[in-house]
Write a protein that holds these residues in place. Structure first.
Motif, PDB file in Angstrom:
ATOM      1  N   LYS A  15      10.306  16.391  11.252  1.00 35.96           N
ATOM      2  CA  LYS A  15      11.463  17.247  10.970  1.00 35.96           C
ATOM      3  C   LYS A  15      12.520  16.473  10.198  1.00 35.96           C
ATOM      4  N   ASN A  16      12.788  15.254  10.623  1.00 37.57           N
ATOM      5  CA  ASN A  16      13.793  14.436   9.943  1.00 37.57           C
ATOM      6  C   ASN A  16      13.388  14.124   8.508  1.00 37.57           C
ATOM      7  N   ALA A  17      12.066  14.007   8.287  1.00 35.09           N
ATOM      8  CA  ALA A  17      11.567  13.713   6.940  1.00 35.09           C
ATOM      9  C   ALA A  17      11.487  14.959   6.065  1.00 35.09           C
ATOM     10  N   GLY A  18      11.711  16.143   6.661  1.00 36.06           N
ATOM     11  CA  GLY A  18      11.642  17.373   5.905  1.00 36.06           C
ATOM     12  C   GLY A  18      10.237  17.759   5.497  1.00 36.06           C
ATOM     13  N   GLU A  19       9.251  17.383   6.295  1.00 39.01           N
ATOM     14  CA  GLU A  19       7.850  17.666   5.978  1.00 39.01           C
ATOM     15  C   GLU A  19       7.375  18.906   6.727  1.00 39.01           C
ATOM     16  N   ALA A  20       6.610  19.734   6.031  1.00 34.77           N
ATOM     17  CA  ALA A  20       6.028  20.914   6.667  1.00 34.77           C
ATOM     18  C   ALA A  20       4.836  20.506   7.530  1.00 34.77           C
ATOM     19  N   PHE A  21       4.719  21.138   8.695  1.00 31.41           N
ATOM     20  CA  PHE A  21       3.580  20.880   9.571  1.00 31.41           C
ATOM     21  C   PHE A  21       3.423  22.061  10.512  1.00 31.41           C
ATOM     22  N   ALA A  22       2.362  22.043  11.285  1.00 29.53           N
ATOM     23  CA  ALA A  22       2.134  23.105  12.261  1.00 29.53           C
ATOM     24  C   ALA A  22       1.789  22.483  13.602  1.00 29.53           C
ATOM     25  N   ILE A  23       2.156  23.165  14.672  1.00 28.98           N
ATOM     26  CA  ILE A  23       1.802  22.734  16.021  1.00 28.98           C
ATOM     27  C   ILE A  23       0.790  23.732  16.577  1.00 28.98           C
ATOM     28  N   ALA A  24      -0.386  23.231  16.911  1.00 30.53           N
ATOM     29  CA  ALA A  24      -1.428  24.065  17.511  1.00 30.53           C
ATOM     30  C   ALA A  24      -1.446  23.807  19.008  1.00 30.53           C
ATOM     31  N   THR A  25      -1.378  24.875  19.797  1.00 30.79           N
ATOM     32  CA  THR A  25      -1.362  24.765  21.253  1.00 30.79           C
ATOM     33  C   THR A  25      -2.481  25.608  21.854  1.00 30.79           C
ATOM     34  N   VAL A  26      -3.304  24.974  22.665  1.00 32.63           N
ATOM     35  CA  VAL A  26      -4.348  25.708  23.380  1.00 32.63           C
ATOM     36  C   VAL A  26      -3.678  26.438  24.537  1.00 32.63           C
ATOM     37  N   VAL A  27      -3.724  27.771  24.516  1.00 35.95           N
ATOM     38  CA  VAL A  27      -3.025  28.545  25.538  1.00 35.95           C
ATOM     39  C   VAL A  27      -3.957  29.085  26.617  1.00 35.95           C
ATOM     40  N   ARG A  28      -5.288  29.132  26.322  1.00 40.91           N
ATOM     41  CA  ARG A  28      -6.216  29.641  27.325  1.00 40.91           C
ATOM     42  C   ARG A  28      -7.620  29.162  27.007  1.00 40.91           C
ATOM     43  N   THR A  29      -8.366  28.826  28.054  1.00 40.51           N
ATOM     44  CA  THR A  29      -9.776  28.493  27.884  1.00 40.51           C
ATOM     45  C   THR A  29     -10.588  29.231  28.955  1.00 40.51           C
ATOM     46  N   VAL A  30     -11.808  29.556  28.595  1.00 42.16           N
ATOM     47  CA  VAL A  30     -12.735  30.196  29.525  1.00 42.16           C
ATOM     48  C   VAL A  30     -14.051  29.432  29.459  1.00 42.16           C
ATOM     49  N   ALA A  31     -14.599  29.079  30.633  1.00 44.65           N
ATOM     50  CA  ALA A  31     -15.835  28.285  30.718  1.00 44.65           C
ATOM     51  C   ALA A  31     -15.575  26.893  30.146  1.00 44.65           C
ATOM     52  N   VAL A 116      -5.915  29.692  20.710  1.00 40.99           N
ATOM     53  CA  VAL A 116      -4.981  28.700  20.168  1.00 40.99           C
ATOM     54  C   VAL A 116      -3.850  29.400  19.435  1.00 40.99           C
ATOM     55  N   PHE A 117      -2.610  29.044  19.779  1.00 42.61           N
ATOM     56  CA  PHE A 117      -1.430  29.542  19.082  1.00 42.61           C
ATOM     57  C   PHE A 117      -0.979  28.488  18.082  1.00 42.61           C
ATOM     58  N   ILE A 118      -0.739  28.916  16.852  1.00 42.24           N
ATOM     59  CA  ILE A 118      -0.367  27.984  15.785  1.00 42.24           C
ATOM     60  C   ILE A 118       1.013  28.353  15.262  1.00 42.24           C
ATOM     61  N   GLU A 119       1.916  27.417  15.378  1.00 37.11           N
ATOM     62  CA  GLU A 119       3.305  27.647  14.973  1.00 37.11           C
ATOM     63  C   GLU A 119       3.652  26.755  13.788  1.00 37.11           C
ATOM     64  N   PRO A 120       3.992  27.331  12.637  1.00 44.43           N
ATOM     65  CA  PRO A 120       4.406  26.502  11.504  1.00 44.43           C
ATOM     66  C   PRO A 120       5.833  25.993  11.693  1.00 44.43           C
ATOM     67  N   VAL A 121       6.071  24.775  11.284  1.00 46.45           N
ATOM     68  CA  VAL A 121       7.418  24.198  11.308  1.00 46.45           C
ATOM     69  C   VAL A 121       7.729  23.770   9.880  1.00 46.45           C
ATOM     70  N   LEU A 122       8.590  24.518   9.234  1.00 45.53           N
ATOM     71  CA  LEU A 122       8.863  24.303   7.820  1.00 45.53           C
ATOM     72  C   LEU A 122      10.270  23.766   7.604  1.00 45.53           C
ATOM     73  N   PRO A 123      10.436  22.909   6.600  1.00 43.70           N
ATOM     74  CA  PRO A 123      11.791  22.441   6.293  1.00 43.70           C
ATOM     75  C   PRO A 123      12.641  23.598   5.787  1.00 43.70           C
ATOM     76  N   SER A 124      13.930  23.488   5.954  1.00 45.26           N
ATOM     77  CA  SER A 124      14.820  24.539   5.462  1.00 45.26           C
ATOM     78  C   SER A 124      14.689  24.666   3.950  1.00 45.26           C
ATOM     79  N   PRO A 125      14.640  25.890   3.425  1.00 44.30           N
ATOM     80  CA  PRO A 125      14.606  26.049   1.969  1.00 44.30           C
ATOM     81  C   PRO A 125      15.892  25.490   1.376  1.00 44.30           C
ATOM     82  N   GLY A 126      15.795  24.904   0.204  1.00 43.49           N
ATOM     83  CA  GLY A 126      16.949  24.226  -0.376  1.00 43.49           C
ATOM     84  C   GLY A 126      17.491  24.898  -1.620  1.00 43.49           C
TER      85      GLY A 126
END
Length: 280
Positions: A15-31, A116-126
């Motif tokens: 975030k401090n570097a202003g780089e775009a990335f995404a956070i993937a979170t496993v929210v449920r598993t079966v078996a 899996v829930f995927i949330e993009p984290v983008l730098p503020s548009p300039g």
């Protein structure tokens, strides 16, 4: 706990570097699945996993594709990786999207299911604003309220006209490496028009516009062309700046400019998302 601590540190750094990335979170598993609920991973714009764990190759391809698309258009994704027989029971095929869920096939012997829930984290548009005209001041104010990172470029004596800005440059000297994904607006309105426009056109940008009439922009462009400014670059200049909403006051003109920038930005995001979807 160690993994979560590492991910939180990496998130802060990106975030401090202003780089775009995404956070993937496993929210449920079966078996049986390699990753369990709560597992997280940081995915960079090039599709590499920087930190964390979301399982092996059975799910990785679908998650990485969705992550790239989410970073392209700024929209979160929800991916459900299931064995083929489970997909058949639901009446869906791999790649199908239904009620906000994209389904993918798990080809691993474990035959488990992982959501899996995927949330993009983008730098503020300039937005980079050159000049200290009333329109420039109004644009800086409204752009900040809409979450833009605002850089004000004006002589030191004029900087006081701006109550707030994320960054300030004394004069019109722009750093090339910091402008490629920015939206540049020249709003000098008679005070350093040629110098400001020359600076704006000398660096890469997502969009560059000039606050002034078409006739004035054409006259300035002719001067810059005679001085060696690339004709293709001059052709990218939008003048007058802003959407045609019948704006008259500085505030109205600033609103029309921000609306145009938003339109261009969202179109670029949609185009990038389409390319990401077609190329993977």
């Amino acid at each position: 706990m160690g993994q979560k601590a590492d991910i939180h540190e990496q998130v802060a750094e990106l975030k401090n570097a202003g780089e775009a990335f995404a956070i993937a979170t496993v929210v449920r598993t079966v078996a049986a699945t390699a990753a369990k609920a709560g597992a997280k991973a940081i995915i960079r714009a090039d599709g590499t996993i920087m930190e964390g764990w979301i399982g092996g190759g059975c799910a990785r391809g679908a998650v990485l594709k969705a992550a790239r698309e989410s970073m392209a258009d700024g929209v979160p994704r929800f991916v459900s990786v299931q064995p083929e027989d489970m997909l058949a029971e639901l009446g869906v095929s791999p790649g199908t999207e239904k009620e906000g869920v994209r389904f993918a096939r798990n080809m691993c012997p474990s035959k488990g299911t992982m959501d899996v829930f995927i949330e993009p984290v983008l730098p503020s548009p300039g937005i980079i604003i050159l000049g200290a005209s009333p329109v420039a001041v109004a644009l800086a104010e409204i752009a900040l309220r809409f979450g833009y990172h605002v850089t004000v470029c004006a002589p030191g004596d004029d900087q006081g006209a701006f109550a707030a800005a994320d960054a300030r440059i004394d004069g019109f000297m722009l750093e090339t490496a910091e402008t490629a994904d920015k939206y540049i607006v020249v709003s000098t309105q008679g005070r350093g028009d040629e110098a400001a426009l020359s600076a704006a056109l000398s660096v890469p940008s997502a969009h560059v516009s000039f606050v002034g009439s078409r006739a004035k922009a054409a006259a300035l462009s002719a001067k810059l062309r005679d001085k060696g400014v690339d004709a293709d670059r001059l052709a990218t200049l939008k003048a007058p700046a802003g959407l045609d909403i019948g704006a008259i006051t500085p505030d109205e003109i600033a609103l029309s400019i921000l609306a145009e920038i938003t339109q261009v930005r969202r179109r670029r995001q949609r185009d990038a998302a389409e390319r990401a979807g077609e190329g993977r």
